[in-house]
Design a protein around this motif. Structure first.
Motif, PDB file in Angstrom:
ATOM      1  N   ARG A 174      -4.905  -2.481  -1.928  1.00  0.00           N
ATOM      2  CA  ARG A 174      -6.017  -3.425  -1.767  1.00  0.00           C
ATOM      3  C   ARG A 174      -6.708  -3.796  -3.083  1.00  0.00           C
ATOM      4  O   ARG A 174      -7.800  -4.358  -3.083  1.00  0.00           O
ATOM      5  N   ALA A 175      -6.081  -3.508  -4.204  1.00  0.00           N
ATOM      6  CA  ALA A 175      -6.615  -3.909  -5.502  1.00  0.00           C
ATOM      7  C   ALA A 175      -5.610  -4.828  -6.185  1.00  0.00           C
ATOM      8  O   ALA A 175      -4.396  -4.593  -6.121  1.00  0.00           O
ATOM      9  N   ASP A 176      -6.092  -5.866  -6.825  1.00  0.00           N
ATOM     10  CA  ASP A 176      -5.198  -6.805  -7.503  1.00  0.00           C
ATOM     11  C   ASP A 176      -4.494  -6.130  -8.678  1.00  0.00           C
ATOM     12  O   ASP A 176      -5.107  -5.337  -9.425  1.00  0.00           O
ATOM     13  N   VAL A 177      -3.211  -6.436  -8.827  1.00  0.00           N
ATOM     14  CA  VAL A 177      -2.436  -6.012  -9.994  1.00  0.00           C
ATOM     15  C   VAL A 177      -1.673  -7.223 -10.503  1.00  0.00           C
ATOM     16  O   VAL A 177      -1.431  -8.177  -9.758  1.00  0.00           O
ATOM     17  N   ALA A 178      -1.283  -7.182 -11.755  1.00  0.00           N
ATOM     18  CA  ALA A 178      -0.602  -8.328 -12.356  1.00  0.00           C
ATOM     19  C   ALA A 178       0.897  -8.260 -12.110  1.00  0.00           C
ATOM     20  O   ALA A 178       1.494  -7.177 -12.101  1.00  0.00           O
ATOM     21  N   ALA A 179       1.496  -9.420 -11.898  1.00  0.00           N
ATOM     22  CA  ALA A 179       2.954  -9.512 -11.858  1.00  0.00           C
ATOM     23  C   ALA A 179       3.477  -9.379 -13.278  1.00  0.00           C
ATOM     24  O   ALA A 179       2.919  -9.949 -14.220  1.00  0.00           O
ATOM     25  N   GLY A 180       4.547  -8.630 -13.460  1.00  0.00           N
ATOM     26  CA  GLY A 180       5.104  -8.427 -14.795  1.00  0.00           C
ATOM     27  C   GLY A 180       5.968  -9.588 -15.245  1.00  0.00           C
ATOM     28  O   GLY A 180       6.561 -10.300 -14.424  1.00  0.00           O
ATOM     29  N   GLY A 181       6.068  -9.767 -16.544  1.00  0.00           N
ATOM     30  CA  GLY A 181       6.888 -10.845 -17.089  1.00  0.00           C
ATOM     31  C   GLY A 181       8.350 -10.710 -16.734  1.00  0.00           C
ATOM     32  O   GLY A 181       9.010 -11.698 -16.369  1.00  0.00           O
ATOM     33  N   LEU A 182       8.899  -9.487 -16.830  1.00  0.00           N
ATOM     34  CA  LEU A 182      10.298  -9.268 -16.449  1.00  0.00           C
ATOM     35  C   LEU A 182      10.493  -9.497 -14.951  1.00  0.00           C
ATOM     36  O   LEU A 182      11.536 -10.005 -14.525  1.00  0.00           O
ATOM     37  N   SER A 183       9.519  -9.106 -14.171  1.00  0.00           N
ATOM     38  CA  SER A 183       9.601  -9.293 -12.723  1.00  0.00           C
ATOM     39  C   SER A 183       9.692 -10.776 -12.380  1.00  0.00           C
ATOM     40  O   SER A 183      10.491 -11.195 -11.540  1.00  0.00           O
ATOM     41  N   LEU A 184       8.864 -11.567 -13.043  1.00  0.00           N
ATOM     42  CA  LEU A 184       8.891 -13.017 -12.802  1.00  0.00           C
ATOM     43  C   LEU A 184      10.201 -13.619 -13.280  1.00  0.00           C
ATOM     44  O   LEU A 184      10.756 -14.523 -12.642  1.00  0.00           O
ATOM     45  N   GLU A 185      10.724 -13.107 -14.386  1.00  0.00           N
ATOM     46  CA  GLU A 185      12.012 -13.589 -14.875  1.00  0.00           C
ATOM     47  C   GLU A 185      13.131 -13.228 -13.896  1.00  0.00           C
ATOM     48  O   GLU A 185      14.035 -14.023 -13.636  1.00  0.00           O
ATOM     49  N   ALA A 220       4.284   9.060  -8.480  1.00  0.00           N
ATOM     50  CA  ALA A 220       3.056   8.837  -9.242  1.00  0.00           C
ATOM     51  C   ALA A 220       3.173   7.676 -10.223  1.00  0.00           C
ATOM     52  O   ALA A 220       2.164   7.270 -10.808  1.00  0.00           O
ATOM     53  N   VAL A 221       4.370   7.108 -10.401  1.00  0.00           N
ATOM     54  CA  VAL A 221       4.502   5.929 -11.257  1.00  0.00           C
ATOM     55  C   VAL A 221       3.654   4.781 -10.706  1.00  0.00           C
ATOM     56  O   VAL A 221       3.260   3.878 -11.446  1.00  0.00           O
ATOM     57  N   LEU A 222       3.346   4.829  -9.409  1.00  0.00           N
ATOM     58  CA  LEU A 222       2.491   3.798  -8.835  1.00  0.00           C
ATOM     59  C   LEU A 222       1.069   3.877  -9.390  1.00  0.00           C
ATOM     60  O   LEU A 222       0.343   2.873  -9.370  1.00  0.00           O
ATOM     61  N   ASP A 223       0.658   5.039  -9.903  1.00  0.00           N
ATOM     62  CA  ASP A 223      -0.631   5.120 -10.589  1.00  0.00           C
ATOM     63  C   ASP A 223      -0.613   4.254 -11.848  1.00  0.00           C
ATOM     64  O   ASP A 223      -1.624   3.633 -12.205  1.00  0.00           O
ATOM     65  N   ASP A 224       0.554   4.220 -12.521  1.00  0.00           N
ATOM     66  CA  ASP A 224       0.686   3.373 -13.705  1.00  0.00           C
ATOM     67  C   ASP A 224       0.611   1.894 -13.324  1.00  0.00           C
ATOM     68  O   ASP A 224       0.065   1.078 -14.069  1.00  0.00           O
ATOM     69  N   VAL A 225       1.169   1.561 -12.162  1.00  0.00           N
ATOM     70  CA  VAL A 225       1.077   0.177 -11.685  1.00  0.00           C
ATOM     71  C   VAL A 225      -0.381  -0.174 -11.413  1.00  0.00           C
ATOM     72  O   VAL A 225      -0.871  -1.241 -11.811  1.00  0.00           O
ATOM     73  N   ALA A 226      -1.075   0.722 -10.750  1.00  0.00           N
ATOM     74  CA  ALA A 226      -2.485   0.475 -10.435  1.00  0.00           C
ATOM     75  C   ALA A 226      -3.327   0.322 -11.698  1.00  0.00           C
ATOM     76  O   ALA A 226      -4.288  -0.459 -11.726  1.00  0.00           O
ATOM     77  N   ALA A 227      -2.947   1.054 -12.763  1.00  0.00           N
ATOM     78  CA  ALA A 227      -3.709   1.009 -14.009  1.00  0.00           C
ATOM     79  C   ALA A 227      -3.261  -0.119 -14.927  1.00  0.00           C
ATOM     80  O   ALA A 227      -3.853  -0.299 -16.003  1.00  0.00           O
ATOM     81  N   VAL A 259       0.852  -1.189   0.000  1.00  0.00           N
ATOM     82  CA  VAL A 259       0.000   0.000   0.000  1.00  0.00           C
ATOM     83  C   VAL A 259       0.886   1.236   0.000  1.00  0.00           C
ATOM     84  O   VAL A 259       2.043   1.197   0.416  1.00  0.00           O
ATOM     85  N   ARG A 260       0.313   2.320  -0.482  1.00  0.00           N
ATOM     86  CA  ARG A 260       0.971   3.617  -0.356  1.00  0.00           C
ATOM     87  C   ARG A 260       0.626   4.228   1.000  1.00  0.00           C
ATOM     88  O   ARG A 260      -0.485   4.042   1.503  1.00  0.00           O
ATOM     89  N   VAL A 261       1.563   4.949   1.571  1.00  0.00           N
ATOM     90  CA  VAL A 261       1.347   5.606   2.865  1.00  0.00           C
ATOM     91  C   VAL A 261       1.721   7.084   2.738  1.00  0.00           C
ATOM     92  O   VAL A 261       2.463   7.463   1.828  1.00  0.00           O
TER      93      VAL A 261
END
Length: 290
Positions: A264-275, A235-242, A135-137
């Motif tokens: 508290r909202a689901d986001v997808a794991a990135g392909g590079l992140s998983l790699e 604000a790059v976290l807005d891009d993550v949320a979207a 979460v953001r604080v």
């Protein structure tokens, strides 16, 4: 959710020997207790061996020097580490704490000849999760702080931020710095996967020079995985949320962990992140003290 409750399986070393986990080992006027005048390291433990111990001890010495503490005795720390890990063969975590030792009740220290640092080494269980929920604080890191980049025991702001994350069902909080740039988590470094790269804030953002972060950058470069430092707006976290970007955490216990929930909202794991996660786990298995 792991809330790091007191565990009877913790093995403790202090003042030259192993101690019971419930044994009193520090004076009430230890500067680490009264004013947070201390530094620490946490290592993951695999098969009875502390991961990346040499790098952790190097950073312990840097943090101590930055705080103005005497240089830790590396031989003593290594001997204490061996003792607790031998007594806790199933440990998943090693904690090294080094404080200014007995001192005045104020922030000033005793004269250098009278200082006697305190060293405590613990081994105990650890719970790892392959993914993270963040979460953001509203609080920020001060990149101009006197202790920016040092791993000190003055952890109250992290306790408050992490408690806020737990109340929202998350396991980590992500903070900006005073320039409204993405900085770090309470106990982790952050990477943003965007436009085919993994980007992590530079150290002058005020973030800690994480050992896992350091190794991931090195190993990614060797493997041809695009990962580098970059200044990122919070604000790059807005891009993550979207869904336009992805978030990845790194830390000594969580290792490399894709984020699957933001605010508290689901986001997808990135392909590079998983790699990157797979790469780190593979390299970890090759060498426990890289």
């Amino acid at each position: 959710m792991d809330t790091d409750r007191m565990d009877t399986r913790v093995v403790l070393w202090a003042d030259g020997r192993l101690r019971r986990a419930d044994e009193a080992i520090a004076t009430g006027v230890d500067h680490g207790l009264t004013v947070g005048d201390g530094v620490f390291e946490t290592c993951a433990v695999y098969g009875g061996q502390a991961f990346a111990l040499t790098r952790h001890l190097r950073r312990l010495a840097r943090s101590a020097a930055g705080l103005g503490l005497p240089e830790p005795d590396e031989d003593e720390v290594r001997a204490a580490t061996q003792a607790v890990l031998a007594a806790a063969p199933d440990a998943g975590r090693l904690r090294i704490t080094y404080t200014g030792g007995p001192g005045p009740l104020g922030s000033n220290r005793l004269p250098a000849p009278e200082q006697r640092a305190t060293l405590v080494v613990l081994a105990g269980p650890a719970v790892r999760a392959e993914t993270s929920r963040v979460v953001r604080v509203p609080w920020v890191r001060n990149e101009r702080s006197a202790v920016a980049g040092l791993k000190t025991t003055s952890y109250a702001e992290n306790v408050v931020a992490l408690a806020a994350a737990y109340r929202q069902g998350a396991d980590e909080a992500v903070l900006a710095n005073s320039r409204d740039e993405l900085c770090e988590g309470t106990g982790s470094n952050v990477f943003v996967e965007r436009d085919g790269e993994l980007l992590t804030p530079p150290l002058d953002s005020g973030c800690l020079a994480g050992i896992t972060r350091e190794l991931l950058l090195e190993w990614a470069a060797e493997a041809g995985l695009p990962a580098r430092e970059a200044v990122l707006p919070y604000a790059v976290l807005d891009d993550v949320a979207a869904g336009r970007a992805h978030l990845l955490l790194s830390g000594s216990i969580r290792n490399v962990s894709p984020v699957v929930s933001l605010d508290r909202a689901d986001v997808a794991a990135g392909g590079l992140s998983l790699e990157a996660q797979r790469l780190f786990q593979a390299r970890l298995a090759d060498d426990l003290d890289p």
